[in-house]
Design a protein around this motif. Structure first.
Motif, short mmCIF file in Angstrom:
data_model
loop_
_atom_site.label_atom_id
_atom_site.label_comp_id
_atom_site.label_asym_id
_atom_site.label_seq_id
_atom_site.Cartn_x
_atom_site.Cartn_y
_atom_site.Cartn_z
N THR A 152 0.65 -1.04 0.12
CA THR A 152 -0.12 -0.05 -0.07
C THR A 152 0.93 1.22 -0.10
N ALA A 153 1.89 1.05 0.76
CA ALA A 153 2.79 2.36 1.17
C ALA A 153 3.31 2.64 -0.32
N LEU A 154 3.92 1.50 -1.22
CA LEU A 154 4.75 1.76 -2.23
C LEU A 154 3.97 2.20 -3.51
N ARG A 155 2.64 1.67 -3.26
CA ARG A 155 1.75 2.38 -4.44
C ARG A 155 1.61 3.64 -4.20
N ARG A 156 1.10 4.21 -2.95
CA ARG A 156 1.09 5.57 -2.89
C ARG A 156 2.45 6.56 -3.11
N ASP A 182 -5.41 7.88 1.61
CA ASP A 182 -5.65 6.60 0.81
C ASP A 182 -6.95 5.98 1.37
N PHE A 183 -7.84 6.25 0.43
CA PHE A 183 -9.15 5.75 0.60
C PHE A 183 -9.28 4.19 0.14
N GLY A 184 -10.28 3.44 0.90
CA GLY A 184 -10.40 1.85 0.55
C GLY A 184 -11.76 1.96 0.01
N GLY A 185 -12.13 0.75 -0.33
CA GLY A 185 -13.53 0.33 -0.94
C GLY A 185 -13.35 -0.06 -2.43
N VAL A 207 -6.85 10.94 -11.71
CA VAL A 207 -6.58 10.05 -12.65
C VAL A 207 -5.52 9.00 -12.44
N ALA A 208 -4.50 9.48 -11.23
CA ALA A 208 -3.61 8.63 -10.70
C ALA A 208 -4.10 7.31 -9.96
N VAL A 209 -5.07 8.06 -8.99
CA VAL A 209 -5.83 6.87 -8.23
C VAL A 209 -6.48 5.77 -8.93
N GLY A 210 -7.10 6.34 -9.95
CA GLY A 210 -7.82 5.18 -10.88
C GLY A 210 -7.03 4.50 -12.05
N LEU A 211 -5.86 5.04 -12.30
CA LEU A 211 -5.02 4.34 -13.48
C LEU A 211 -3.53 3.72 -12.85
N TRP A 240 -1.46 1.77 -10.77
CA TRP A 240 -1.47 0.62 -9.81
C TRP A 240 -2.50 0.66 -8.65
N PRO A 241 -4.01 0.92 -9.11
CA PRO A 241 -5.06 0.98 -8.46
C PRO A 241 -4.89 -0.41 -7.20
#
Length: 763
Positions: free
Chosen positions: A13-17, A57-60, A154-158, A160-161
């Motif tokens: 998770t941290a790496l994605r962010r 960092d939102f979940g769901g 755009v980044a959150v959706g594309l 490494w979601p």
């Protein structure tokens, strides 16, 4: 390296962010400085992307994440404008920072989504208010923030979601499935079918592990994992009910082999309970939903329970005068009733969650709620109202944070330092629940900032004015700044962030290592503000706050149980004036349970040696839930009774009231001890004489017609619910005594002395 990261960063998770931020933040900074040549826009675009991609960092599901991200962008945009408007004069900036700080921090109690985004939202206000500027700069600042927000969507959706995750729901489904399997074996034993001992022990162990996993996941986050969505609220309510169901099954297992447990109606209720629980697990779990509806299984359980209640008196030894014979004969049917109530509550929450998911889009837009759940606004009001109380840890932390941030803005303005927002960021990053933990974070923050200053200063001196190399190093520095706090330490994160800022400001205006020296000075000022605030406000820390929260939860839970028994006693003669009192006590008990949950999370997060183990605190918290659910079971028991036939039941009512007073008195004494007054008493033994007196008092009703005997059975079962609260005392007495002793030691400490010893906690 990837394997090493996975051990420290679950799900990466941290790496994605960090990776997203390392790509987007330099691009936003480059667009502002190199293309648009607008320093204001560049600063807010860079720090905006930092706030919206790294700090939040939102979940769901993806739709829910994007909606939450959009809300963050729009809220931050409003705060950017507001922060610029109130940045002058100093008194207005200070007051506005304190007010906004309190509002943002306290609103986190409503939802874990808001709590997780609080730092990002605060940053959107801190940046403009700590850098006074005229009104005409608002368009540039707002443009930078909104540009970063658009790219963040755009980044959150594309980029490494993360897969949709709902660990609490998955854990609840697994716990329900394994508890149902355990109950199936109990039913088989009751029917005389052969059950291998090893198989039974394995089923019990697996169910206990699943429930422990559910509890761990629920407590694993710094905030109560609640949301305002209907589904999230329904799933959260399952946790206490599943934990209580395990306690009921443990008590039921202790009576294994009792011939009375093999009564056909009792086995039918248990079998229907297991079927409903299995269906709940399938509805909650991943994969295709079952074809049959859960409501049908719930109806079957209610019908089986009604048949059991009707048959409860047919085999009772009414003519015997033994004081415990009749109560013992009713014990299996009571256990089955208790099981059915717990699983019915679980099923009703699952039904609400499933119904919320099946709503059409227009029903969701209009806020149409499934039956049994209040709307988001009502839920928000209830949660916020629960913490408008002087002992609320969340309220304390919100006030403390508001004072610390307001003081940091004031000092930044009057000192006239360059890049004064670093002072406010320094205060925000280290402020914790007491002077000791704030001091620990001050030390780590300054240590990390100093290390970053040395490393960054050397880099800048070696690189000189070669901005191409600085641009090349910027993404790597941002990646490390995002990853280090999660996989290394808070100090490492501060060091990497300092290097990032050195590179950023040397790209804008080359100043060499002096920029780093300024940051060290500013962070030291901000840390000092936090240290003073942490020392002056509620310095005893999370341990004392937890003791107070436990005390209030047990006191309110005991009051709720007494009010519920009063409703049962009144219902014997169709009197309903106590219903309003019970509803008010239920509200108070739920509010104190919410405050206890937040105090417990603060206790877990606080560093230092702890005088109370995690297992002991978890036991005490389970006791609070059991006490509250026992009261709800009593209310449910009497909710389905009609107009009872007229009879003199004063003796039975008096016996029930005395039994409730005795048990409730024990819990109130424990609550007082946890608050620092008196000692925890020994657990109460079962009062066989009182059982006999109650049986004698209801014997006339038991010998009467069906309506009369139903009243009598319910009165005996009410006594059993009260006795279930008494049986909890054996588990609670030792940890409560330890907690009370720890609280007494805290009360003997000087006011400004830290509450716990330094050092890392093994827990």
């Amino acid at each position: 390296m990837l394997s090493w990261l996975r051990t420290r960063d679950a799900g990466l998770t941290a790496l994605r962010r960090a990776a997203r931020t390392a790509i987007v933040m330099p691009l936003m900074f480059a667009l502002g400085t190199q293309v648009l040549h607008n320093a204001n826009l560049a600063t807010f675009a860079a720090f905006g992307s930092f706030a919206m991609l790294l700090l939040a960092d939102f979940g769901g599901r993806m739709r829910e994440r994007l909606l939450a991200q959009l809300a963050l962008v729009l809220t931050g945009g409003v705060f950017v404008c507001l922060g610029t408007l109130v940045s002058r004069p100093t008194w207005l900036a200070t007051a506005a920072m304190a007010a906004v700080g309190f509002l943002v921090l306290f609103s986190g109690v409503v939802s874990s989504v808001l709590a997780a985004a609080s730092t990002s939202v605060l940053l959107s206000f801190i940046l403009p208010v700590a850098q006074p500027a005229p009104i005409h700069t608002i368009p540039d600042r707002l443009a930078g923030w909104l540009l970063a927000g658009a790219v963040s969507l755009v980044a959150v959706g594309l980029l490494w979601p993360a897969p949709a995750r709902d660990p609490l729901r998955a854990a609840a489904a697994e716990a329900c499935r394994l508890l149902a399997a355990r109950l199936r074996l109990e039913v088989a034993e009751g029917l005389g079918e052969p059950v291998v001992a090893a198989e039974r022990e394995a089923a019990v162990a697996e169910a206990e592990r699943a429930v422990a996993t559910l509890r761990t996941r629920f407590l694993a986050t710094p905030y109560r994992p609640t949301g305002l969505t209907t589904t999230a609220r329904a799933v959260i309510r399952l946790v206490d009910e599943v934990l209580w169901l395990e306690l009921i099954l443990q008590a039921s297992g202790d009576r294994r082999g009792d011939p009375a447990s093999a009564q056909p109606q009792v086995c039918q209720v248990k079998a229907a309970t297991a079927t409903l629980l299995e269906h709940c697990a399938r509805e909650l779990g991943p994969g295709q939903r079952p074809g049959d509806r859960i409501e049908a299984h719930l109806t079957a359980l209610v019908q089986a329970r009604d048949r059991m209640e009707q048959a409860a008196t047919s085999t009772l030894p009414v003519r015997q005068r033994g004081d415990t014979v009749l109560v013992s004969a009713l014990e299996p049917s009571f256990r089955a009733h208790e099981l059915s109530f717990a699983v019915t509550a679980i099923a009703q929450n699952v039904i609400a969650a499933v119904a919320a998911e099946r709503r059409s889009w227009w029903q969701q837009v209009l806020g149409r709620q499934p039956q049994g759940l209040s709307g988001p606004l009502t839920a928000a009001q209830q949660r916020a109202g629960a913490h408008v109380e002087r002992h609320s840890v969340w309220l304390h932390n919100s006030v403390r944070g508001a004072i610390g941030l307001g003081g940091a803005v004031f000092i930044a303005d009057v000192s006239g330092v360059q890049h004064s927002f670093w002072i406010v960021l320094g205060a925000l990053s280290v402020l914790r629940s007491n002077a000791l933990t704030t001091g620990q974070n001050v030390f780590r923050g300054l240590l990390g900032t100093g290390a970053g200053f040395i490393v960054g200063g050397l880099l800048v001196e070696l690189i000189g004015t070669n901005t191409s190399v600085l641009w090349a190093l910027l993404p790597l520095a941002i990646l490390l700044a995002g990853l280090a706090p999660a996989v290394v330490s808070f100090a490492a994160g501060q060091a990497a962030f300092t290097v990032t800022l050195l590179i950023l400001f040397n790209i804008i205006s080359p100043a060499g290592w002096r920029v780093g020296l300024v940051r060290v000075e500013d962070v030291a000022i901000g840390c000092a503000v936090s240290l003073v605030v942490g020392a002056l406000f509620w310095p005893r820390g999370a341990a004392a706050a937890l003791a107070v929260a436990l005390s209030e939860a047990y006191r309110d839970g005991a009051d709720y149980l007494q009010a519920a028994v009063a409703v049962g006693v009144a219902s014997c003669d169709a009197v309903a004036e106590d219903q309003a009192t019970a509803a008010a006590e239920a509200e108070r008990a739920a509010a104190s349970a919410r405050r206890l949950d937040d105090a417990f999370r603060g206790f877990l997060a606080e560093r230092g040696g702890k005088q109370l183990s995690l297992a002991q605190v978890a036991t005490l918290m389970t006791g609070v839930a059991g006490l509250r659910l026992s009261a709800e079971a009593v209310l449910d028991l009497w909710a389905r009774i009609g107009n009872p036939p007229i009879a003199d039941r004063s003796a039975a009512k008096a016996e029930l009231s005395r039994a409730a007073d005795r048990v409730v008195g024990w819990y109130r004494t424990v609550a007082a001890a946890l608050h620092g007054s008196g000692a925890v008493p020994d657990p109460l033994p079962r009062d066989a004489e009182a059982d006999g007196a109650l049986v004698t008092a209801v014997r006339t009703d038991l010998a009467g017609d069906g309506a009369q005997s139903a009243i009598a059975v319910r009165m005996i079962w009410t006594g059993e619910h009260v006795d279930a609260a008494r049986r909890l005392q054996a588990e609670l007495a030792a940890p409560a005594a330890t907690a009370a002793a720890a609280r007494a030691r805290l009360d003997r400490l000087p006011v400004l002395r830290p509450a716990v010893a330094s050092g890392e906690s093994a827990g």
